[in-house]
Design an enzyme around this catalytic site. Sequence first.
Site, PDB file in Angstrom:
ATOM      1  N   GLU A  35       0.854  -1.204   0.000  1.00  0.00           N
ATOM      2  CA  GLU A  35       0.000   0.000   0.000  1.00  0.00           C
ATOM      3  C   GLU A  35       0.883   1.246   0.000  1.00  0.00           C
ATOM      4  OE1 GLU A  35      -2.917  -0.210   3.101  1.00  0.00           O
ATOM      5  OE2 GLU A  35      -3.871  -1.937   2.123  1.00  0.00           O
ATOM      6  N   PRO A  36       0.311   2.400  -0.318  1.00  0.00           N
ATOM      7  CA  PRO A  36       1.130   3.608  -0.334  1.00  0.00           C
ATOM      8  C   PRO A  36       1.842   3.826   1.010  1.00  0.00           C
ATOM      9  CG  PRO A  36      -1.023   4.053  -1.297  1.00  0.00           C
ATOM     10  CD  PRO A  36      -1.077   2.653  -0.767  1.00  0.00           C
ATOM     11  N   ARG A  53      36.536  -5.460 -27.975  1.00  0.00           N
ATOM     12  CA  ARG A  53      37.042  -4.106 -27.718  1.00  0.00           C
ATOM     13  C   ARG A  53      38.554  -4.142 -27.513  1.00  0.00           C
ATOM     14  NH1 ARG A  53      35.578   1.130 -28.534  1.00  0.00           N
ATOM     15  NH2 ARG A  53      36.344   2.497 -26.883  1.00  0.00           N
ATOM     16  N   THR A 101      12.542  -6.600   0.835  1.00  0.00           N
ATOM     17  CA  THR A 101      13.809  -5.886   0.652  1.00  0.00           C
ATOM     18  C   THR A 101      14.976  -6.696   1.243  1.00  0.00           C
ATOM     19  OG1 THR A 101      13.619  -4.761   2.776  1.00  0.00           O
ATOM     20  CG2 THR A 101      12.614  -3.647   0.876  1.00  0.00           C
ATOM     21  N   SER A 102      16.193  -6.269   0.923  1.00  0.00           N
ATOM     22  CA  SER A 102      17.367  -6.948   1.484  1.00  0.00           C
ATOM     23  C   SER A 102      17.345  -6.886   3.012  1.00  0.00           C
ATOM     24  CB  SER A 102      18.656  -6.290   0.966  1.00  0.00           C
ATOM     25  OG  SER A 102      18.831  -6.598  -0.394  1.00  0.00           O
ATOM     26  N   GLU A 107       9.347  -8.061  -3.515  1.00  0.00           N
ATOM     27  CA  GLU A 107       9.070  -9.329  -2.817  1.00  0.00           C
ATOM     28  C   GLU A 107       9.945  -9.475  -1.563  1.00  0.00           C
ATOM     29  OE1 GLU A 107       7.775 -12.696  -4.943  1.00  0.00           O
ATOM     30  OE2 GLU A 107       7.331 -11.576  -6.769  1.00  0.00           O
ATOM     31  N   SER A 119       6.923  -3.304   3.444  1.00  0.00           N
ATOM     32  CA  SER A 119       7.614  -4.241   4.340  1.00  0.00           C
ATOM     33  C   SER A 119       6.720  -4.585   5.520  1.00  0.00           C
ATOM     34  CB  SER A 119       8.912  -3.610   4.870  1.00  0.00           C
ATOM     35  OG  SER A 119       9.715  -3.182   3.809  1.00  0.00           O
TER      36      SER A 119
HETATM   37  C1  FAD Z   1       8.283  -2.384  -9.916  1.00  0.00           C
HETATM   38  C2  FAD Z   1       7.644  -2.900  -8.662  1.00  0.00           C
HETATM   39  C3  FAD Z   1       6.754  -3.962  -8.722  1.00  0.00           C
HETATM   40  C4  FAD Z   1       6.103  -4.397  -7.554  1.00  0.00           C
HETATM   41  N1  FAD Z   1       5.137  -5.374  -7.636  1.00  0.00           N
HETATM   42  C5  FAD Z   1       4.355  -5.631  -6.532  1.00  0.00           C
HETATM   43  C6  FAD Z   1       3.185  -6.470  -6.630  1.00  0.00           C
HETATM   44  O1  FAD Z   1       2.867  -7.019  -7.689  1.00  0.00           O
HETATM   45  N2  FAD Z   1       2.423  -6.647  -5.512  1.00  0.00           N
HETATM   46  C7  FAD Z   1       2.730  -6.059  -4.323  1.00  0.00           C
HETATM   47  O2  FAD Z   1       1.988  -6.247  -3.358  1.00  0.00           O
HETATM   48  N3  FAD Z   1       3.843  -5.265  -4.203  1.00  0.00           N
HETATM   49  C8  FAD Z   1       4.630  -5.029  -5.275  1.00  0.00           C
HETATM   50  N4  FAD Z   1       5.733  -4.199  -5.163  1.00  0.00           N
HETATM   51  C9  FAD Z   1       6.018  -3.592  -3.872  1.00  0.00           C
HETATM   52  C10 FAD Z   1       7.290  -4.108  -3.207  1.00  0.00           C
HETATM   53  O3  FAD Z   1       7.123  -5.430  -2.781  1.00  0.00           O
HETATM   54  C11 FAD Z   1       7.595  -3.135  -2.069  1.00  0.00           C
HETATM   55  O4  FAD Z   1       8.070  -1.931  -2.680  1.00  0.00           O
HETATM   56  C12 FAD Z   1       8.616  -3.666  -1.097  1.00  0.00           C
HETATM   57  O5  FAD Z   1       8.094  -4.741  -0.360  1.00  0.00           O
HETATM   58  C13 FAD Z   1       9.077  -2.578  -0.100  1.00  0.00           C
HETATM   59  O6  FAD Z   1       7.998  -1.898   0.451  1.00  0.00           O
HETATM   60  P1  FAD Z   1       7.988  -0.287   0.427  1.00  0.00           P
HETATM   61  O7  FAD Z   1       8.289   0.144  -0.954  1.00  0.00           O
HETATM   62  O8  FAD Z   1       6.737   0.181   1.040  1.00  0.00           O
HETATM   63  O9  FAD Z   1       9.215   0.134   1.324  1.00  0.00           O
HETATM   64  P2  FAD Z   1       9.179   0.323   2.933  1.00  0.00           P
HETATM   65  O10 FAD Z   1       8.556  -0.865   3.549  1.00  0.00           O
HETATM   66  O11 FAD Z   1       8.620   1.662   3.244  1.00  0.00           O
HETATM   67  O12 FAD Z   1      10.742   0.327   3.259  1.00  0.00           O
HETATM   68  C14 FAD Z   1      11.584   1.464   3.088  1.00  0.00           C
HETATM   69  C15 FAD Z   1      12.973   1.092   3.597  1.00  0.00           C
HETATM   70  O13 FAD Z   1      12.912   0.774   5.001  1.00  0.00           O
HETATM   71  C16 FAD Z   1      13.442  -0.533   5.229  1.00  0.00           C
HETATM   72  N5  FAD Z   1      12.733  -1.163   6.331  1.00  0.00           N
HETATM   73  C17 FAD Z   1      11.395  -1.296   6.497  1.00  0.00           C
HETATM   74  N6  FAD Z   1      11.139  -1.966   7.634  1.00  0.00           N
HETATM   75  C18 FAD Z   1      12.348  -2.262   8.201  1.00  0.00           C
HETATM   76  C19 FAD Z   1      12.744  -2.926   9.395  1.00  0.00           C
HETATM   77  N7  FAD Z   1      11.846  -3.471  10.240  1.00  0.00           N
HETATM   78  N8  FAD Z   1      14.064  -3.029   9.647  1.00  0.00           N
HETATM   79  C20 FAD Z   1      14.973  -2.519   8.786  1.00  0.00           C
HETATM   80  N9  FAD Z   1      14.661  -1.871   7.659  1.00  0.00           N
HETATM   81  C21 FAD Z   1      13.356  -1.747   7.358  1.00  0.00           C
HETATM   82  C22 FAD Z   1      13.224  -1.259   3.913  1.00  0.00           C
HETATM   83  O14 FAD Z   1      14.098  -2.379   3.812  1.00  0.00           O
HETATM   84  C23 FAD Z   1      13.539  -0.166   2.913  1.00  0.00           C
HETATM   85  O15 FAD Z   1      14.936  -0.036   2.767  1.00  0.00           O
HETATM   86  C24 FAD Z   1       6.419  -3.808  -6.305  1.00  0.00           C
HETATM   87  C25 FAD Z   1       7.356  -2.765  -6.251  1.00  0.00           C
HETATM   88  C26 FAD Z   1       7.933  -2.283  -7.404  1.00  0.00           C
HETATM   89  C27 FAD Z   1       8.863  -1.103  -7.314  1.00  0.00           C
END
Ligand code: FAD
Length: 384
Positions: free
Chosen positions: A127-128, A270, A367-368, A365, A132
């Site tokens: 969601e917006p 190259r 983050t690291s 799916e 994570s």
């Molecule tokens: C091109 C693309 C395709 C996607 N497709 C899908 C899809 O089909 N369906 C779907 O549901 N989602 C989809 N996503 C979403 C994707 O899974 C999320 O962007 C991802 O899980 C991270 O969530 P966020 O962007 O809200 O980042 P956030 O959760 O806001 O995280 C921001 C930063 O904080 C860190 N962080 C957060 N919590 C912690 C913690 N507890 N400890 C340490 N660090 C933390 C994260 O690692 C990251 O570095 C897609 C994203 C992109 C860009």
Amino acid sequence: MDLDLSSEQQEFQKTVRAFVDDAIRPNAERWDEAHELPMDAVKQMADLGLFGLPFPEEYGGSGADFLTLCLAIEELARVDSSLAITLEAAVGLGAMPVWQFGTEDQRQQYLPPLATGEALAGFGLTEPGGGSDAGATKTTARLENGEWVINGSKSFITNSGTPITKFVTVTAVTDSPGGKKEISAIIVPVGTPGFVVGKSYRKMGWWHSDTHELSFSDVRVPEENLLGDRGEGFRNFLKILDDGRIAIAALAVGLAQGCVDECVKYSQERTAFGQQIGSFQAIQFKIADMAMKTELARSAYHRAAWLKEQGRPYKKEAAMAKLYASEIAVDCARDAVQVHGGYGYIEDFPVCRHFRDSKILEIGEGTSEVMRILIARELGLPQS
Ligand SMILES: Cc1cc2nc3c(=O)[nH]c(=O)nc-3n(C[C@H](O)[C@H](O)[C@H](O)COP(=O)(O)OP(=O)(O)OC[C@H]3O[C@@H](n4cnc5c(N)ncnc54)[C@H](O)[C@@H]3O)c2cc1C
């Protein structure tokens, strides 16, 4: 111990590689420039049976094992990550939840067109306000006169706005009768009033994969569109993500291998200072390291897929494979650009696209950081 692919898997890998070389490689750059999912390529992938690989024949699939699906994703990603993620998301996020958690009626209704590639589906978890922390879902679904009434929004949903997208499964808070917060998964067909597919994102990479923001305003779907048990939506989706991580590792390995292939070729063509740049030890060491990391990441995802097939625990191994493969893919793409010098920064050279396409692998799916948290949890470390 047998580390070879089966003869069927080897044959299948050859077939997909030939398809990618003939039908995808000559067009990948053009498709990327167009910023749109090429539906003729999706049709060709469908004709090859890629969308139905892990599903039984009775639902339009071919009953292959999970590693076979990963091999297809890896082969596509060697050349075209946008199409590789289209397949990964279509099978792993669109169809797999129906197969794993759907009722027999839902399987019969929704699976065949997905397995044959006539239709695509998305899964909306993020969601917006956060991805994570998916348990903090704000989208709601309340039961009213035999219908779910859904309100909220979802971000970054892959395959949600293509001409053949039929539905998106969304996670939503469905307060239980006792007032306890629970999250359920609900199938929302495209075209349902109040379900709006936003315009495409302008992404760093994966330019020709389909990604949209979705909004739901008093969207009404029948009660039987609940996928899996009520209140199990979040837990079920975590299971789906374990498999997805192996598949994303395969995608990352494909991208890394594509970088190795391009570098081996370019460093022989190259010249600098009167020699092929591939004769410089600095270049050789870079490419040797890229090849080594790629091979190790491949072993990691093959093992995770094997554990899954054996019915053994694989959560930790899937997270490790995804974490390692995505990070080495970013390393390989960066080094591949370096090996290409200035040309690596130019879109005519595939490594430029691989570089842009690699970063998302450390984010999508899980983050690291989330992968490291999962691995630490599986190791039994205390949780904050
Ligand atoms: C091109 C693309 C395709 C996607 N497709 C899908 C899809 O089909 N369906 C779907 O549901 N989602 C989809 N996503 C979403 C994707 O899974 C999320 O962007 C991802 O899980 C991270 O969530 P966020 O962007 O809200 O980042 P956030 O959760 O806001 O995280 C921001 C930063 O904080 C860190 N962080 C957060 N919590 C912690 C913690 N507890 N400890 C340490 N660090 C933390 C994260 O690692 C990251 O570095 C897609 C994203 C992109 C860009």
